[in-house]
Design an enzyme around this catalytic site. Structure first.
Site, mmCIF file in Angstrom:
data_model
loop_
_atom_site.group_PDB
_atom_site.id
_atom_site.type_symbol
_atom_site.label_atom_id
_atom_site.label_comp_id
_atom_site.label_asym_id
_atom_site.label_seq_id
_atom_site.Cartn_x
_atom_site.Cartn_y
_atom_site.Cartn_z
ATOM 1 N N LEU A 162 -41.938 -29.895 8.912
ATOM 2 C CA LEU A 162 -42.714 -28.850 7.881
ATOM 3 C C LEU A 162 -42.241 -28.982 6.748
ATOM 4 O O LEU A 162 -43.199 -28.884 5.634
ATOM 5 C CB LEU A 162 -42.730 -27.443 8.507
ATOM 6 C CG LEU A 162 -42.990 -26.764 9.804
ATOM 7 C CD1 LEU A 162 -42.601 -25.404 10.264
ATOM 8 C CD2 LEU A 162 -44.593 -27.253 9.737
ATOM 9 N N GLY A 165 -35.169 -29.679 2.830
ATOM 10 C CA GLY A 165 -34.174 -29.024 2.229
ATOM 11 C C GLY A 165 -33.126 -29.746 1.840
ATOM 12 O O GLY A 165 -33.225 -30.846 1.940
ATOM 13 N N GLY A 166 -32.057 -29.231 0.859
ATOM 14 C CA GLY A 166 -30.901 -29.945 0.510
ATOM 15 C C GLY A 166 -30.106 -30.089 1.485
ATOM 16 O O GLY A 166 -29.404 -30.902 1.589
ATOM 17 N N LYS A 184 -34.903 -24.381 11.182
ATOM 18 C CA LYS A 184 -34.110 -25.325 10.430
ATOM 19 C C LYS A 184 -33.200 -25.878 10.727
ATOM 20 O O LYS A 184 -31.904 -25.235 11.485
ATOM 21 C CB LYS A 184 -33.977 -24.349 9.269
ATOM 22 C CG LYS A 184 -33.317 -25.083 8.070
ATOM 23 C CD LYS A 184 -32.928 -23.912 6.902
ATOM 24 C CE LYS A 184 -32.179 -24.546 5.741
ATOM 25 N NZ LYS A 184 -32.058 -23.385 4.649
ATOM 26 N N ASP A 281 -31.185 -18.449 -5.758
ATOM 27 C CA ASP A 281 -32.040 -19.718 -5.846
ATOM 28 C C ASP A 281 -33.537 -19.515 -5.712
ATOM 29 O O ASP A 281 -34.006 -20.176 -4.944
ATOM 30 C CB ASP A 281 -31.479 -20.666 -4.756
ATOM 31 C CG ASP A 281 -31.768 -21.885 -4.764
ATOM 32 O OD1 ASP A 281 -32.241 -22.534 -5.663
ATOM 33 O OD2 ASP A 281 -31.793 -22.832 -3.646
#
Length: 376
Positions: A162, A165-166, A184, A281
């Site tokens: 999907l 990220g970092g 995740k 963030d």
């Protein structure tokens, strides 16, 4: 029908009961004057003979006493019968109430099970998760079996990705035909990745709000770390604004709605959490949209409480274009840093441009500068 069945024995036995009562109530026959006659052998006074005859002969006073006893017995029988009848009627009424309540409860349970079968229910899926709970700060997150994540993501296939990220990728996980979640997967086990995993677990197990994404569970498998979130079907605000559609699905009304949802989420973090929480963030890629375009804040790996500004926490200043100047230059971190990032997100919604854009090979332009110039 039940009432008739219960009343039949009363009707059957009532004549016998009355017959017994009337039999007992009958007056005793008068003493026979023939047996053992007492014939006087000698003349007795007339008054004495009259008194003795009055004593042995039945008269009206005795009949009155017998009629009174009969009336009393009939009255007692009527009272007993009425009491029994009232008791039977009361029992039938209580039985009817009991059956009526049971019927309502059974209908309600069947309706709930029907709704749960037709709708999306987390119960059956979460029931398959490991029932163990992490202690202390992870008390509200379920420990999910690794094999369950492998099966739900089809062994983490590329077509289920999907976003990225970092520290890892986010996969689509189908646990059943009606329940889909986002997984995740954090890469490696570096110090920063481990800290983000712990921080995310800490905050999202404590914070519950309609504009903050829900954490369903976690998994630790060797060096890999997994976080399972509720599915946000419209992806991130960044993908909607700067993806292939270029914001075509976001009407003006939806853009204002998203901005209001983000503001409510920040207000909850800053005003209603004790101590206040600074996201640190906030950006369009960390604002997720559900199927109805309701916006929710995500990615709390860098969030800290207000006033907690250790050197270790300042190693991750945020994302370029969203960082407040005073935080970037002087390290001054307050809730106003989130407010600055929220202003950048508003400019993205209004202008449809990225926070930082390249104007030449070695030069970049910030959307905040464009917004400041247009304001003047």
């Amino acid at each position: 029908m039940n009432l008739l069945v219960l009343l039949i024995p009363i009707w059957v036995f009532s004549p016998s009961l009355i017959s017994v009562i009337t039999t007992d109530a009958r007056p005793d026959p008068p003493l026979s004057s023939i047996s053992d006659p007492l014939l006087p052998t000698e003349k007795q006074p007339f008054a004495q003979i009259s008194s003795e005859m009055a004593a042995h002969s039945p008269g009206p006073p005795e009949r009155i006493v017998h009629h009174q006893d009969l009336n009393k017995k009939i009255l007692i029988a009527l009272i007993v019968a009425s009491t029994l009848l009232c008791g039977i009627l009361l029992s039938l009424f209580c039985f009817w109430i009991y059956k009526h309540k049971n019927l309502k409860n059974s209908i309600a349970k069947s309706q709930q099970s029907h709704d749960a079968a037709n709708g999306i229910s987390l119960g059956p899926i979460l029931g398959r998760f490991n029932s163990l709970r992490m202690a202390d700060k992870r008390g509200s997150a379920a420990l999910i079996d690794y094999q369950l994540l492998v099966a739900a993501t089809n062994n983490f296939q590329e077509n289920n990705v999907l976003g990225e990220g970092g520290f890892g990728r986010v996969y689509k996980a189908c646990f059943s035909d009606t329940f889909i979640a986002a997984v995740k997967r954090l890469r490696g086990i570096s110090h920063d990745a481990e800290r983000e995993f712990e921080n995310e677990m800490d905050w999202l197990s404590k914070i519950k709000h309609q504009n903050i994404v829900s954490l369903l569970g976690y998994c630790i498998h060797g060096e890999a770390r997994f976080l399972v979130y509720e599915m946000m079907h419209n992806g991130s605000l960044e993908s909607q604004l700067h993806g292939p559609s270029h914001g075509s699905s976001l009407t003006w009304h939806l853009r204002m709605k998203i901005a209001l949802d983000v503001a409510r989420g920040l207000e909850f973090l800053h005003e209603h959490c004790n101590p206040p929480v600074i996201h640190r963030d906030l950006k369009s890629s960390n604002i997720l949209l559900d199927s109805n375009f309701n916006a929710k804040l995500s990615d709390f790996g860098r969030a800290i409480t207000g006033g907690n500004q250790s050197k270790d926490s300042l190693k991750l200043p945020g994302t370029l274009g969203y960082v407040a100047p005073e935080y970037l230059l002087d390290g001054k971190l307050t809730d106003k840093s989130d407010v600055y990032a929220f202003g950048v997100v508003l400019l993205e919604l209004l202008m449809g441009r990225k926070p930082v854009e390249k104007i030449k090979s070695a030069q970049c332009q910030s959307i905040s500068h464009l917004g400041h110039a247009s304001a003047h």
